[in-house]
Design a protein around this motif. Structure first.
Motif, PDB file in Angstrom:
ATOM      1  N   LYS A 139       0.813  -1.223   0.000  1.00  0.00           N
ATOM      2  CA  LYS A 139       0.000   0.000   0.000  1.00  0.00           C
ATOM      3  C   LYS A 139       0.845   1.271   0.000  1.00  0.00           C
ATOM      4  N   ASN A 140       2.161   1.100  -0.162  1.00  0.00           N
ATOM      5  CA  ASN A 140       3.067   2.248  -0.058  1.00  0.00           C
ATOM      6  C   ASN A 140       2.818   2.980   1.259  1.00  0.00           C
ATOM      7  N   GLY A 141       2.619   2.189   2.311  1.00  0.00           N
ATOM      8  CA  GLY A 141       2.208   2.724   3.600  1.00  0.00           C
ATOM      9  C   GLY A 141       3.364   3.185   4.461  1.00  0.00           C
ATOM     10  N   HIS A 142       3.005   3.549   5.685  1.00  0.00           N
ATOM     11  CA  HIS A 142       3.968   4.111   6.630  1.00  0.00           C
ATOM     12  C   HIS A 142       3.876   3.327   7.944  1.00  0.00           C
ATOM     13  N   VAL A 143       5.038   3.074   8.535  1.00  0.00           N
ATOM     14  CA  VAL A 143       5.090   2.440   9.858  1.00  0.00           C
ATOM     15  C   VAL A 143       5.965   3.296  10.751  1.00  0.00           C
ATOM     16  N   ILE A 144       5.345   3.864  11.783  1.00  0.00           N
ATOM     17  CA  ILE A 144       6.042   4.746  12.713  1.00  0.00           C
ATOM     18  C   ILE A 144       6.261   3.980  14.012  1.00  0.00           C
ATOM     19  N   ALA A 145       7.518   3.853  14.411  1.00  0.00           N
ATOM     20  CA  ALA A 145       7.883   3.068  15.591  1.00  0.00           C
ATOM     21  C   ALA A 145       8.264   3.998  16.730  1.00  0.00           C
ATOM     22  N   LEU A 146       7.633   3.802  17.884  1.00  0.00           N
ATOM     23  CA  LEU A 146       7.952   4.573  19.089  1.00  0.00           C
ATOM     24  C   LEU A 146       8.555   3.653  20.136  1.00  0.00           C
ATOM     25  N   GLY A 147       9.529   4.199  20.870  1.00  0.00           N
ATOM     26  CA  GLY A 147      10.176   3.377  21.880  1.00  0.00           C
ATOM     27  C   GLY A 147      11.161   2.421  21.224  1.00  0.00           C
ATOM     28  N   LYS A 148      11.169   1.182  21.683  1.00  0.00           N
ATOM     29  CA  LYS A 148      12.169   0.222  21.198  1.00  0.00           C
ATOM     30  C   LYS A 148      11.659  -0.647  20.053  1.00  0.00           C
TER      31      LYS A 148
END
Length: 407
Positions: free
Chosen positions: A250-259
């Motif tokens: 989907k040409n998407g986005h994954v935003i990771a917070l913390g570890k």
């Protein structure tokens, strides 16, 4: 606009699982024992009274607990109405560590066995230590044992400052941990050392989950504290996760917070946000809810529940953390858009009343919240990967190999 927010209350188990006997965890119950200690006045350090988490209860947490145990958590008021979908899940991964739990949530259970350093003393193979010392021209090493992160600093921190020898230690998990002083050894030197150790372990085909940099500050055993600059150097997931699928399909986005980014070795992550402590993580989560775009997963790990309160067997601290998170929940719910899917879950247990300092094999709660969802109990899920399969269906992605969609 479709967006998913996954909030992992690291270690918040809701009762020992069906296979807990394999792990000597029959009777462990992170949520139940915390509520029990609060009810009987045994968790009153910097807080007081019964566990006060009305917002989590309104999302179905108490009903989850009742379905597992046949009892209600002690002293906690039950809501008139539940406003979310709720259930619980078993883990099928072979271990109860952080990586296994998170990977299974992302649709990739660990069905093989990790390697471990099982000796309590002289834990690491001599040939590994010799190569590390040679490659990094170290004056030697300290520790070389199984230990808690607090005790190891008291035992070896001052000697480390005087000798510049790094402190090596492990636990019952598949980890190689390195503690070094930020000022006297250097933070970047610690990171470089851990990267090198990761490469050496891989070279010798040792299937160790993570090499963990544990920086600390302070001048003596009385005031040593670990800082928020911890970094995990992980093995990469062995199959494609739901995070990678969203980006690729989907040409998407994954935003990771913390570890989170460390846990997945940065695979399937488009943006990583460094945040330390419950307050900072919650504030960053709310900010991402306000700003994240279409086809985004925001994946958050609230590590303090595990590292500060669970492993250190601090029931009062754990209860206070839950109460603070609960107080902030209305801000999170209010910020959500109509189509958003909020998932609140955990990756394993870490019962702060249980003997030892290790994780506990427990069911995890799964709370699915959307502004238009009717309250619904979706039962006992056979794998954490039902979460990933649910996300796949939500975003109209190709199916994961494991799991059944809850939607």
């Amino acid at each position: 606009m479709k967006r998913v927010f996954i909030l992992v209350l690291d270690s918040f188990g809701v009762g020992y699982s069906c296979d807990a006997k394999k792990f000597n965890d029959i009777g462990a119950n992170t949520f139940g024992h915390i509520s029990e200690y609060c009810y009987f006045g045994k968790a009153n350090d910097n807080r007081f009274g019964t566990l006060n988490i009305p917002n989590l209860m309104s999302l179905g947490l108490g009903k989850i607990y009742y379905q597992i145990t046949g009892n209600l958590p002690l002293g906690i008021l039950q809501p008139v109405n539940v406003i979310s979908n709720y259930g619980f899940a078993s883990e099928i991964s072979t271990a109860k560590d952080t990586s296994s739990g998170h990977w299974e949530i992302a649709g990739v259970p660990v069905l093989f066995h990790w390697d471990y350093f099982v000796n309590k003393n002289n834990s690491f193979p001599e040939y590994i230590l010799n190569q590390i010392i040679l490659e990094f021209n170290l004056p030697g090493i300290l520790g070389n044992c199984q230990a808690s992160g607090v005790d190891i600093l008291k035992d070896f921190g001052e000697l480390h400052i005087h000798t510049k020898k790094p402190i090596f230690y492990t636990s019952s998990d598949s980890v190689f941990q390195v503690a070094c002083h930020e000022k006297y050894f250097g933070l970047n030197n610690l990171y470089d050392l851990c990267i090198g150790i990761r490469a050496i372990l891989n070279k010798y085909n040792l299937n160790i989950t993570r090499v963990i940099a544990r920086p600390f500050v302070g001048e003596n055993a009385c005031d040593f504290v670990r800082t928020g600059n911890r970094k995990d150097f992980s093995k990469p997931p062995h199959q494609k996760t739901i995070l990678q699928k969203l980006i690729e399909e989907k040409n998407g986005h994954v935003i990771a917070l913390g570890k989170i980014a460390d846990i997945f070795d940065n695979l399937g992550i488009t943006k990583s946000i460094h945040a330390v402590g419950l307050t900072e993580l919650i504030n960053n989560t709310i900010q991402q809810i306000k700003s994240a775009v279409h086809n985004t997963i925001v994946f958050v790990n609230f590590v303090d529940f595990d590292s500060i309160w669970g492993h250190r067997r601090d029931v009062s601290g754990y209860a206070s953390g839950l109460e603070f998170f609960d107080q902030q929940l209305p801000k999170i719910l209010h910020a959500l858009y109509d189509e958003d899917l909020l998932i609140i879950t955990a990756d394993h247990g870490c019962d702060p009343t249980w003997p030892g300092t290790d994780h506990t094999r427990e069911f995890i709660p799964i709370i699915l919240y959307n502004k238009f969802m009717k309250n619904n109990y979706f039962g006992h899920r056979k794998t954490f990967s039902d979460i990933a399969q649910t996300i796949a269906k939500y975003f109209l992605l190709s199916s994961m190999q494991y799991g059944v969609s809850i939607l």
